[in-house]
Structure formats: structure tokens, C-alpha cells
Motif scaffolding. Structure first.
Motif, short mmCIF file in Angstrom:
data_model
loop_
_atom_site.label_atom_id
_atom_site.label_comp_id
_atom_site.label_asym_id
_atom_site.label_seq_id
_atom_site.Cartn_x
_atom_site.Cartn_y
_atom_site.Cartn_z
N ILE A 1 0.87 -1.17 0.00
CA ILE A 1 0.00 0.00 0.00
C ILE A 1 0.91 1.22 0.00
N GLU A 2 0.98 1.90 -1.15
CA GLU A 2 2.04 2.87 -1.40
C GLU A 2 1.48 4.26 -1.74
N PRO A 3 1.72 5.24 -0.89
CA PRO A 3 1.28 6.60 -1.23
C PRO A 3 2.27 7.28 -2.18
N GLU A 4 1.73 7.91 -3.22
CA GLU A 4 2.54 8.71 -4.12
C GLU A 4 2.09 10.17 -3.98
N GLU A 5 2.63 11.05 -4.80
CA GLU A 5 2.32 12.46 -4.68
C GLU A 5 0.84 12.76 -4.90
N ASP A 6 0.22 12.02 -5.84
CA ASP A 6 -1.17 12.34 -6.18
C ASP A 6 -2.09 11.12 -6.21
N ALA A 7 -1.64 9.97 -5.68
CA ALA A 7 -2.48 8.77 -5.72
C ALA A 7 -2.02 7.76 -4.68
N LEU A 8 -2.94 6.88 -4.32
CA LEU A 8 -2.62 5.72 -3.49
C LEU A 8 -2.55 4.52 -4.42
N ILE A 9 -1.39 3.86 -4.45
CA ILE A 9 -1.18 2.72 -5.34
C ILE A 9 -1.19 1.44 -4.51
N ILE A 10 -1.90 0.43 -5.00
CA ILE A 10 -1.91 -0.88 -4.34
C ILE A 10 -1.33 -1.90 -5.32
N GLY B 1 3.88 9.86 2.99
CA GLY B 1 3.05 9.21 3.99
C GLY B 1 3.54 7.80 4.26
N GLU B 2 2.80 7.09 5.11
CA GLU B 2 3.22 5.75 5.52
C GLU B 2 3.04 4.73 4.39
N ASN B 3 4.08 3.96 4.17
CA ASN B 3 4.04 2.83 3.24
C ASN B 3 3.79 1.57 4.06
N LEU B 4 2.78 0.78 3.69
CA LEU B 4 2.48 -0.47 4.39
C LEU B 4 2.78 -1.65 3.49
N VAL B 5 3.37 -2.69 4.07
CA VAL B 5 3.54 -3.96 3.38
C VAL B 5 2.95 -5.05 4.26
N LEU B 6 2.06 -5.86 3.69
CA LEU B 6 1.41 -6.94 4.41
C LEU B 6 1.92 -8.26 3.85
N ARG B 7 2.51 -9.09 4.71
CA ARG B 7 2.95 -10.44 4.31
C ARG B 7 1.88 -11.44 4.72
N LEU C 1 6.51 -11.84 -8.30
CA LEU C 1 6.57 -10.58 -9.04
C LEU C 1 5.44 -9.65 -8.61
N LEU C 2 5.76 -8.35 -8.46
CA LEU C 2 4.76 -7.36 -8.07
C LEU C 2 3.90 -6.96 -9.27
N GLN C 3 2.58 -6.80 -9.02
CA GLN C 3 1.65 -6.38 -10.06
C GLN C 3 0.71 -5.33 -9.48
N GLU C 4 0.51 -4.26 -10.24
CA GLU C 4 -0.35 -3.19 -9.75
C GLU C 4 -1.81 -3.63 -9.79
N ARG C 5 -2.54 -3.27 -8.73
CA ARG C 5 -3.95 -3.64 -8.63
C ARG C 5 -4.88 -2.44 -8.60
N GLY C 6 -4.37 -1.25 -8.57
CA GLY C 6 -5.27 -0.11 -8.62
C GLY C 6 -4.62 1.17 -8.14
N ARG C 7 -5.15 2.28 -8.63
CA ARG C 7 -4.74 3.61 -8.17
C ARG C 7 -5.99 4.30 -7.64
N PHE C 8 -5.89 4.83 -6.43
CA PHE C 8 -7.04 5.39 -5.75
C PHE C 8 -6.72 6.81 -5.27
N SER C 9 -7.78 7.51 -4.88
CA SER C 9 -7.59 8.85 -4.34
C SER C 9 -6.68 8.82 -3.13
N LEU C 10 -5.77 9.76 -3.05
CA LEU C 10 -4.84 9.82 -1.92
C LEU C 10 -5.57 10.06 -0.61
N ASN C 11 -6.77 10.62 -0.67
CA ASN C 11 -7.56 10.83 0.55
C ASN C 11 -7.94 9.53 1.23
N LEU C 12 -7.90 8.43 0.47
CA LEU C 12 -8.24 7.13 1.04
C LEU C 12 -7.11 6.57 1.89
N HIS C 13 -5.89 7.05 1.67
CA HIS C 13 -4.71 6.49 2.33
C HIS C 13 -4.80 6.46 3.85
#
Length: 563
Positions: A205-214, A280-286, A221-233
Motif C-alpha cells: 500500500i504505497e502513497p505517491e504524490e497524487d495517488a494511493l497505489i496498491i 506518507g506511511e508505506n504499508l507492506v502486508l505479508r 513478481l509485483l503487479q499493480e492492482r489499482g490507483r485510488f484517491s490519496l484521501n483514502l490512504h
């Protein structure tokens, strides 16, 4: 399984006396495992197939090994996917008005009656294990699109609902209250459920400048699952941190947490790590699936000639066996498989792990806690006062830990440990680099096993092909050699791969190798002698698995290009 019938099977089929069965019941009660699982882990039952065959005989119905049985397409068509998933059954064969289905609960009359009522067919049960049924349902009833991509509009809608929870007239609601609102809860639960369906090992769960990327990691291998509003972070991270017992008010320091997530019959242990970044905080869930449990040596990809050789080595009474490879190469999985093999009531096995990934009944497991003063070195010293037979050290990181491990091996203990090296011969020279005396290495190390993980070709969409000549040349494979690859289908998310298996390089420390260690020879010289003595390299093992149709040459080259 019916407890009365199971006890009868354990008594009569496997010769386990009542007092031992009562011990197993107590262990099952304390560990949260099923009775048959405890018996399997104690080595009192040879394998799960033997147990289910006996249970099927007791019920006078057939036992079906779904890994080696292909259902009739007519039977698959007769049972809708939603019913197969709801009742956890796999249709096998339809004969006129009779439908034979595999189930793990054949004595559940209500289930059979309900299927009969819905399908207007006479239902005849066969027995299979719950794990095999779940895997077969995924194979024969694949989602039309990967679950993590199901209805992106629905995910977006739930995200918008979560954002709309905080309206201008509710600005005084705390972040904790917002994180517990139904839309946020649904969003996080959906994310976890979809990731489990896709067999993801990690969620980012990765915050960027203008989006929350999951992003999710599937088959390495890592695969993107969505880009969401940063307000959701803040809502998503707070919800996860609350579940994991972390401090949601602390955002400037890294934190670790843990939680359990239940999805139907699956119990998943989730380790959560937070890390502050500029956005913001980067989360990694194993994600660690407790229902699957640790694998056996026969399940991790070792070929039939390597398994008996490795088994002879791990049953040595004392010495050190090292498992090497980069992060994420399956070293811990292999060590757990070894512990499963060695775990008997006559052995006192103690582990030092960072962290403990799977709980093993009958084994004393300790988690590293630097704040409490429990490091690999201090923990290893304490273990030696616990009368151990076998010690597993999660990782040898420094001279102090290495020194104690070698002392333990010299004083009659079997020590299992991991190292970060590219191949097996480098493990020996790495010990020398850590200032361990060559004579200690030569006299203590039994063997080194190097490994990598390669993705498996998806069996549902596999096709024959000939790789590019340049690729075959790089791997020293004859031109025009034919291999298998997946062309992409719903079952594998159109990736052509589904699941992973290990490739291995086993270096037994024989007299000739010991002499080279004593003379402080290079890893290249050690490798040359080992290959001359019959060692199969990682790349050679990978090519053999590609020729067998289990993986592809491209995948072998990808994971061995650093060697």
C-alpha cells in the motif's frame, strides 16, 4: 473427519494405540490443529493420501486424488460454479441422472440432499481432501477475470463511499472512528480476500504524490492492482494498523504488527510493516496461509534423485547444513520442510526465527526480539542450555552467531541455518569472509543447499513452443528444442504461470572439498571440483525442469542470471 471413524482408522490401519491417540487429541486441542494433522506432523501417518484412502474404505466410497484425476467436462457443466464454491464439491462424472462429486464431507447428508434438490440429479459422493478440492475448484471454475480486478467500478465505489464518510458536518469524528466505518472495512476486507484468491504473498500500500497505489506480489513478481484517491490512504492504513495492534497516531517511525484474517475455512496470519516516506506511511502486508501449513520435501520441487541424497544428509546426528539464496528464494520453506521430516518425539528441536512464519507442533520456536535482548547470538547461547538435539537458526548474519553455531555443531548438535549467497560453493567462502576458521568449516559443514524459485507453467493453457535461438544459446541448449509455456488464461490471470517450485544445487562437503576449504581455495575452484564429482548446478536443475515442461527457459534465465 468423523472422530469415531478416525480413531478406528488410527488404531486398526496405522497401529496407533489409544494412549498415543489421547496425546494427539491434547496436542490438537492446544495447537488448534485437526487430530489427523497432528498425527501427520508427528510422522505416525505416512501421508495424507493414505489417511483419506482408509477413510474412504471405511465409508465404502471411492477416494479420488484430484491432482491426478481429470473430471468429465459434462460433469463440470452440470454443476454451476457458485454451487461448487458454496458446497465445496468437485463434479467428477455424470452417468445419466447420477452425478459423482468429490467432497471432504461425504457424511453430510444435508449437503447431498441440497445438491440433489437443486440439480435434480442423484448425487453420489467420493472422498478427497479439502485442500485438493479448493485447488480443483480454482482450476475448473476459473474466474473470468482475476479476483483482484473484479469489478474495478465496485472497488472505486466503495472507495468513494469511504471518502464520503467524512462530510463537513462530521469533521469532529476521529480517524479511528472513520477507519471502523463500514465502507472502509469492506474496502480492506475485499482487498485481503481478492489477494488470497490470487495466491498473493504480499500486499503493498504505497502513497505517491497524487495517488494511493496498491500492488500485490504473485509468484514472486509485483503487479499493480489499482490507483485510488490519496484521501483514502489515512483511512486504509489506519484500519490495517488497528487490526494489527499498531499505534495509528505514530506515523513518523517504522512499526511492526500482526493480525489474523479468516476467509471461509482459511486462517491467514498477516504481518504488517509500516515505513514513513515523504508522501506518507508505506504499508507492506505479508500473507501466511495457516491452513496450508509447511510443505514436505517432496512438495518443494526437488527431483527424485536429489531427495534421498538430501534426506541422508539431514539425518546426520551432528554438523551444520546451510541453505543459501537471496531473499524470497524459499529458504525458510525448505527449512520448515526439513524440520517436518526430522520432527519426532525422540528429538528436542528448537528454532530461532525472525520472524516465526509457521507454528510447528512439538517444536520450541523463539522469535528474535532485539529490544528484549534476544538476538541470534544471545538466543543461540541460551538454546545450548536447553538440551537440544536439533537447532534451526533463521540466518547466520555475523561472526558471533557463526562461531556459536559451529561450536554447537562440534559438540553434538545438528544445526540448520540460512545464508545469503548466490550459489552453494559461495556459502563456504562466505563463512571464511566472516572470519570463521577454515578447519571449523571443513570439520562441521555437512552440506550446502542453494536454491531459487521459478514460476510454473500454467497447466490449463500450456502449449508447445521453441524459444529464440539466442536464448537457447545463452543456456547452452540445442537449437530447435521444444518447451512448454502458458499462453494465458483466466486461471493464471493471463500470465501463463501459476505457482512456483524450487530449483536446487546441493553441495555435500566430501573429503576433496574439505581439503580445498583447508587450503582457503576460491568458490570457483570448489565449484569446479563439486561439478566434477556430480553436483548439478542451479541452472542445470532449472533447465532440466524446463525440459520436463514444469517451467520455461526464460524463467530459468531470469532467476539464474546472477550466477
Amino acid at each position: 473427519m468423523n472422530e469415531t471413524k478416525l480413531k478406528k482408522i488410527l488404531n486398526q490401519r496405522f497401529g496407533i494405540p489409544d494412549p498415543v491417540i489421547n496425546e494427539l487429541k491434547q496436542e490438537a486441542l492446544h495447537s488448534g490443529l485437526e487430530l489427523e494433522e497432528v498425527a501427520l506432523r508427528r510422522g505416525l501417518i505416512p501421508n495424507k493420501a493414505a489417511l483419506y484412502e482408509s477413510y474412504a474404505n471405511e465409508l465404502n466410497i471411492p477416494y479420488i486424488d484430484l491432482d491426478h484425476y481429470t473430471p468429465d467436462p459434462q460433469a463440470i457443466a452440470a454443476l454451476p460454479a457458485e454451487l461448487a464454491r458454496k458446497f465445496k464439491v468437485v463434479p467428477l462424472l455424470q452417468l445419466n441422472s447420477n452425478l459423482i462429486v468429490a467432497t471432504a464431507t461425504p457424511e453430510d447428508i444435508s449437503l447431498l440432499d441440497e445438491l440433489n434438490r437443486r440439480l435434480h440429479l442423484e448425487i453420489n459422493p467420493a472422498l478427497s481432501s479439502p485442500e485438493a478440492i479448493e485447488a480443483a475448484i480454482d482450476r475448473y471454475y476459473p474466474q473470468e477475470t482475476p479476483r483482484a480486478e473484479i469489478d474495478t467500478a465496485l472497488i472505486d465505489l466503495e472507495a468513494e463511499e469511504a471518502l464520503n464518510v467524512c462530510r463537513p458536518d462530521q469533521e469532529t469524528i476521529s480517524l479511528e472512528e472513520l477507519a471502523n466505518q463500514a465502507p472502509v472495512v469492506r474496502f480492506v476486507n475485499t482487498l485481503l480476500e481478492q489477494s488470497l484468491v490470487e495466491r498473493a504473498s504480499d500486499i503493498h500500500i504505497e502513497p505517491e504524490e497524487d495517488a494511493l497505489i496498491i500492488r500485490v506480489r504473485i509468484d514472486g513478481l509485483l503487479q499493480e492492482r489499482g490507483r485510488f484517491s490519496l484521501n483514502l490512504h489515512p483511512l486504509v492504513t489506519s484500519r490495517i494498523k488497528l487490526l494489527a495492534g499498531m499505534d495509528i497516531s505514530e506515523k513518523r517511525k517504522p512499526q511492526d504488527g500482526q493480525m489474523e484474517f479468516r476467509n471461509n475455512s482459511r486462517r491467514v496470519d498477516i504481518r504488517v510493516s509500516s515505513f514513513p516516506t515523504i508522501y506518507g506511511e508505506n504499508l507492506v502486508l505479508r500473507l501466511l496461509d495457516k491452513s496450508s501449513g509447511p510443505l514436505k520435501l517432496t512438495d518443494i520441487g526437488m527431483d527424485e534423485t536429489l531427495i534421498p541424497q538430501f534426506q541422508r544428509l539431514i539425518h546426520q546426528p551432528h554438523g551444520i547444513i546451510l541453505v543459501t539464496g537471496p531473499t524470497g528464494s524459499g529458504k525458510s520453506t525448505t527449512l520448515y520442510a526439513v524440520l517436518n521430516e526430522l520432527n519426532t518425539p525422540e528429538k528436542n528441536i528448537i528454532t530461532l526465527e525472525d520472524p516465526v512464519e509457521y507454528r510447528l507442533p512439538g517444536i520450541r520456536q523463539c522469535q528474535i526480539n532485539v529490544r528484549a535482548g534476544v538476538t541470534f547470538a544471545s538466543g543461540l547461547r541460551a538454546i545450548l542450555r536447553q538440551d537440544p538435539d536439533i537447532i534451526m537458526v533463521g540466518e547466520i548474519r555475523d561472526f558471533e552467531t557463526a562461531e556459536i553455531a559451529f561450536q554447537a555443531a562440534l559438540t553434538g548438535h545438528l544445526v540448520l541455518a540460512t545464508l545469503h549467497t548466490n550459489d552453494a560453493p559461495s556459502g563456504l567462502t562466505r563463512m571464511i569472509d566472516m572470519k570463521v576458521e577454515p578447519f571449523l568449516i571443513a570439520s562441521s559443514v555437512i552440506a550446502i543447499l542453494a536454491q531459487r524459485l521459478v514460476r510454473k507453467v500454467c497447466d490449463r493453457c500450456a502449449e508447445s513452443y521453441t524459444p529464440e535461438p539466442e536464448l537457447l544459446k545463452r543456456l547452452n541448449i540445442a537449437p530447435e528444442t521444444t518447451f512448454r509455456r502458458g499462453k494465458g488464461c483466466p486461471a493464471c490471470g493471463n500470465r501463463g504461470y501459476r505457482g512456483r517450485l524450487g530449483i536446487f544445487e546441493l553441495l555435500p562437503v566430501q573429503p576433496e572439498i574439505r581439503a580445498l576449504i583447508m587450503r582457503n581455495r576460491s568458490s570457483e575452484e570448489i565449484a569446479a571440483v563439486a561439478i566434477r564429482n556430480g553436483m548439478k548446478t542451479l541452472r542445470q536443475d532449472g533447465i532440466a525442469k524446463a525440459l520436463a515442461g514444469l517451467t520455461t527457459p526464460e524463467e530459468v534465465l531470469r532467476v539464474t542470471q546472477d550466477i
